[in-house]
Scaffold this motif. Sequence first.
Motif, PDB file in Angstrom:
ATOM      1  N   LYS A  13      42.974  52.459  16.878  1.00  0.00           N
ATOM      2  CA  LYS A  13      43.718  53.711  17.027  1.00  0.00           C
ATOM      3  C   LYS A  13      45.072  53.647  16.333  1.00  0.00           C
ATOM      4  N   LYS A  14      45.691  52.472  16.403  1.00  0.00           N
ATOM      5  CA  LYS A  14      46.987  52.300  15.746  1.00  0.00           C
ATOM      6  C   LYS A  14      46.828  52.416  14.225  1.00  0.00           C
ATOM      7  N   SER A  15      45.753  51.842  13.693  1.00  0.00           N
ATOM      8  CA  SER A  15      45.485  51.920  12.257  1.00  0.00           C
ATOM      9  C   SER A  15      45.240  53.358  11.822  1.00  0.00           C
ATOM     10  N   GLU A  16      44.521  54.092  12.652  1.00  0.00           N
ATOM     11  CA  GLU A  16      44.245  55.499  12.328  1.00  0.00           C
ATOM     12  C   GLU A  16      45.526  56.319  12.316  1.00  0.00           C
ATOM     13  N   LEU A  17      46.425  56.034  13.259  1.00  0.00           N
ATOM     14  CA  LEU A  17      47.715  56.723  13.295  1.00  0.00           C
ATOM     15  C   LEU A  17      48.554  56.369  12.063  1.00  0.00           C
ATOM     16  N   ILE A  18      48.512  55.110  11.659  1.00  0.00           N
ATOM     17  CA  ILE A  18      49.258  54.671  10.473  1.00  0.00           C
ATOM     18  C   ILE A  18      48.788  55.413   9.226  1.00  0.00           C
ATOM     19  N   ASN A  19      47.499  55.707   9.137  1.00  0.00           N
ATOM     20  CA  ASN A  19      46.934  56.324   7.926  1.00  0.00           C
ATOM     21  C   ASN A  19      47.311  57.798   7.753  1.00  0.00           C
ATOM     22  N   VAL A  20      47.867  58.417   8.775  1.00  0.00           N
ATOM     23  CA  VAL A  20      48.179  59.850   8.702  1.00  0.00           C
ATOM     24  C   VAL A  20      49.227  60.131   7.628  1.00  0.00           C
ATOM     25  N   ARG A  21      50.338  59.411   7.650  1.00  0.00           N
ATOM     26  CA  ARG A  21      51.400  59.652   6.670  1.00  0.00           C
ATOM     27  C   ARG A  21      50.976  59.299   5.240  1.00  0.00           C
ATOM     28  N   PRO A  22      50.299  58.159   5.018  1.00  0.00           N
ATOM     29  CA  PRO A  22      49.801  57.891   3.666  1.00  0.00           C
ATOM     30  C   PRO A  22      48.840  58.960   3.161  1.00  0.00           C
ATOM     31  N   TYR A  23      48.047  59.540   4.082  1.00  0.00           N
ATOM     32  CA  TYR A  23      47.141  60.621   3.666  1.00  0.00           C
ATOM     33  C   TYR A  23      47.930  61.829   3.174  1.00  0.00           C
ATOM     34  N   ILE A  24      48.979  62.191   3.911  1.00  0.00           N
ATOM     35  CA  ILE A  24      49.827  63.312   3.498  1.00  0.00           C
ATOM     36  C   ILE A  24      50.459  63.018   2.141  1.00  0.00           C
ATOM     37  N   THR A 144      48.065  45.253  12.338  1.00  0.00           N
ATOM     38  CA  THR A 144      46.691  45.757  12.436  1.00  0.00           C
ATOM     39  C   THR A 144      45.778  45.204  11.347  1.00  0.00           C
ATOM     40  N   LEU A 145      46.349  44.567  10.327  1.00  0.00           N
ATOM     41  CA  LEU A 145      45.544  44.008   9.245  1.00  0.00           C
ATOM     42  C   LEU A 145      45.237  42.553   9.577  1.00  0.00           C
ATOM     43  N   ILE A 146      44.134  42.342  10.298  1.00  0.00           N
ATOM     44  CA  ILE A 146      43.801  41.011  10.802  1.00  0.00           C
ATOM     45  C   ILE A 146      42.318  40.738  10.635  1.00  0.00           C
ATOM     46  N   LYS A 147      41.988  39.435  10.639  1.00  0.00           N
ATOM     47  CA  LYS A 147      40.598  39.006  10.527  1.00  0.00           C
ATOM     48  C   LYS A 147      40.324  37.882  11.520  1.00  0.00           C
ATOM     49  N   PRO A 148      39.317  38.035  12.371  1.00  0.00           N
ATOM     50  CA  PRO A 148      38.954  36.932  13.260  1.00  0.00           C
ATOM     51  C   PRO A 148      38.307  35.798  12.477  1.00  0.00           C
ATOM     52  N   LYS A 149      38.306  34.574  13.037  1.00  0.00           N
ATOM     53  CA  LYS A 149      37.791  33.396  12.340  1.00  0.00           C
ATOM     54  C   LYS A 149      36.326  33.563  11.928  1.00  0.00           C
ATOM     55  N   LYS A 150      35.543  34.246  12.754  1.00  0.00           N
ATOM     56  CA  LYS A 150      34.111  34.382  12.462  1.00  0.00           C
ATOM     57  C   LYS A 150      33.858  35.229  11.209  1.00  0.00           C
ATOM     58  N   ASP A 151      34.859  35.998  10.770  1.00  0.00           N
ATOM     59  CA  ASP A 151      34.689  36.835   9.592  1.00  0.00           C
ATOM     60  C   ASP A 151      35.220  36.181   8.326  1.00  0.00           C
ATOM     61  N   ILE A 152      35.783  34.970   8.433  1.00  0.00           N
ATOM     62  CA  ILE A 152      36.396  34.327   7.269  1.00  0.00           C
ATOM     63  C   ILE A 152      35.369  34.039   6.175  1.00  0.00           C
ATOM     64  N   LYS A 153      34.177  33.547   6.570  1.00  0.00           N
ATOM     65  CA  LYS A 153      33.143  33.253   5.575  1.00  0.00           C
ATOM     66  C   LYS A 153      32.715  34.511   4.840  1.00  0.00           C
ATOM     67  N   ASN A 154      32.494  35.598   5.594  1.00  0.00           N
ATOM     68  CA  ASN A 154      32.114  36.860   4.958  1.00  0.00           C
ATOM     69  C   ASN A 154      33.223  37.371   4.052  1.00  0.00           C
ATOM     70  N   GLN A 155      34.460  37.146   4.485  1.00  0.00           N
ATOM     71  CA  GLN A 155      35.613  37.572   3.703  1.00  0.00           C
ATOM     72  C   GLN A 155      35.635  36.853   2.357  1.00  0.00           C
ATOM     73  N   LYS A 156      35.387  35.534   2.370  1.00  0.00           N
ATOM     74  CA  LYS A 156      35.370  34.758   1.131  1.00  0.00           C
ATOM     75  C   LYS A 156      34.242  35.212   0.206  1.00  0.00           C
ATOM     76  N   LYS A 157      33.095  35.526   0.798  1.00  0.00           N
ATOM     77  CA  LYS A 157      31.970  36.023  -0.003  1.00  0.00           C
ATOM     78  C   LYS A 157      32.331  37.348  -0.672  1.00  0.00           C
ATOM     79  N   ASN A 158      32.983  38.227   0.083  1.00  0.00           N
ATOM     80  CA  ASN A 158      33.380  39.524  -0.468  1.00  0.00           C
ATOM     81  C   ASN A 158      34.375  39.360  -1.614  1.00  0.00           C
ATOM     82  N   TYR A 159      35.314  38.427  -1.452  1.00  0.00           N
ATOM     83  CA  TYR A 159      36.278  38.161  -2.518  1.00  0.00           C
ATOM     84  C   TYR A 159      35.567  37.654  -3.775  1.00  0.00           C
ATOM     85  N   ALA A 160      34.601  36.745  -3.575  1.00  0.00           N
ATOM     86  CA  ALA A 160      33.865  36.177  -4.709  1.00  0.00           C
ATOM     87  C   ALA A 160      33.059  37.255  -5.427  1.00  0.00           C
ATOM     88  N   ILE A 161      32.396  38.118  -4.647  1.00  0.00           N
ATOM     89  CA  ILE A 161      31.614  39.206  -5.244  1.00  0.00           C
ATOM     90  C   ILE A 161      32.525  40.164  -6.000  1.00  0.00           C
TER      91      ILE A 161
END
Length: 219
Positions: A13-24, A144-161
């Motif tokens: 919800k905090k991330s969605e609120l943050i996006n309002v001003r950048p959208y404008i 709000t820009l965070i990644k849990p440890k279990k997503d680190i491997k997927n994150q590295k794969k996405n960066y490589a792709i």
Amino acid sequence: MRFNYSNDERIEKKSELINVRPYILMQLFAIIIVELSLFNKNIRFSGLGIALIILFVCNSYIILRFLFLGINLKYLFKKCNDEAIIQFKNKFISQAFNIGIFSTIFLQFILIFVFEDFSNIIYSSLIWFIPSLYATYNYVKKGTLIKPKKDIKNQKKNYAIGALVFGILMNLNKIERFQFNFKLIISILLYALVWGIPFYFIMNLIIKKSTKNADKEVQ
């Protein structure tokens, strides 16, 4: 103490609120480009076209979502005390913001790598680049820009792709001419490394900083 925020509704919800001003801000840049195109002949149809698409698609999406849920459109512009409507409004605007960013980048890629049209790339980049920087700054500041440890491997794969895709796009002309050889492979890998390594470390630093800020807020 470490916290897992991956499924934390509060963070979402905090991330969605943050996006309002950048959208404008995104919409303002699109309007400015449309207005400039009326007086500046250097702004070609490609730059104007992207701005018009962003204005139409993003705002149409928000309006349709409001209508689908039966929410009065006046609450798009008028303050509302209903918490549910406020949350829906922020959510739809946030989704429209993401649609605008990815649509603009996608259209730019088509213009550059398919039609080799580099005209007005600066104008159309304003639509997504500055709003994205503003949003990212606030993501980090608010934690709000965070990644849990279990997503680190997927994150590295996405960066490589992503890095390989960048390398392929930078060599698209050679690929289209079927110039498949060892030099092409090396060129793709070099471009991938040049883009991927800095991006990886920069994103890690940003995520670490954001995670620290998130920990401070919940302590």
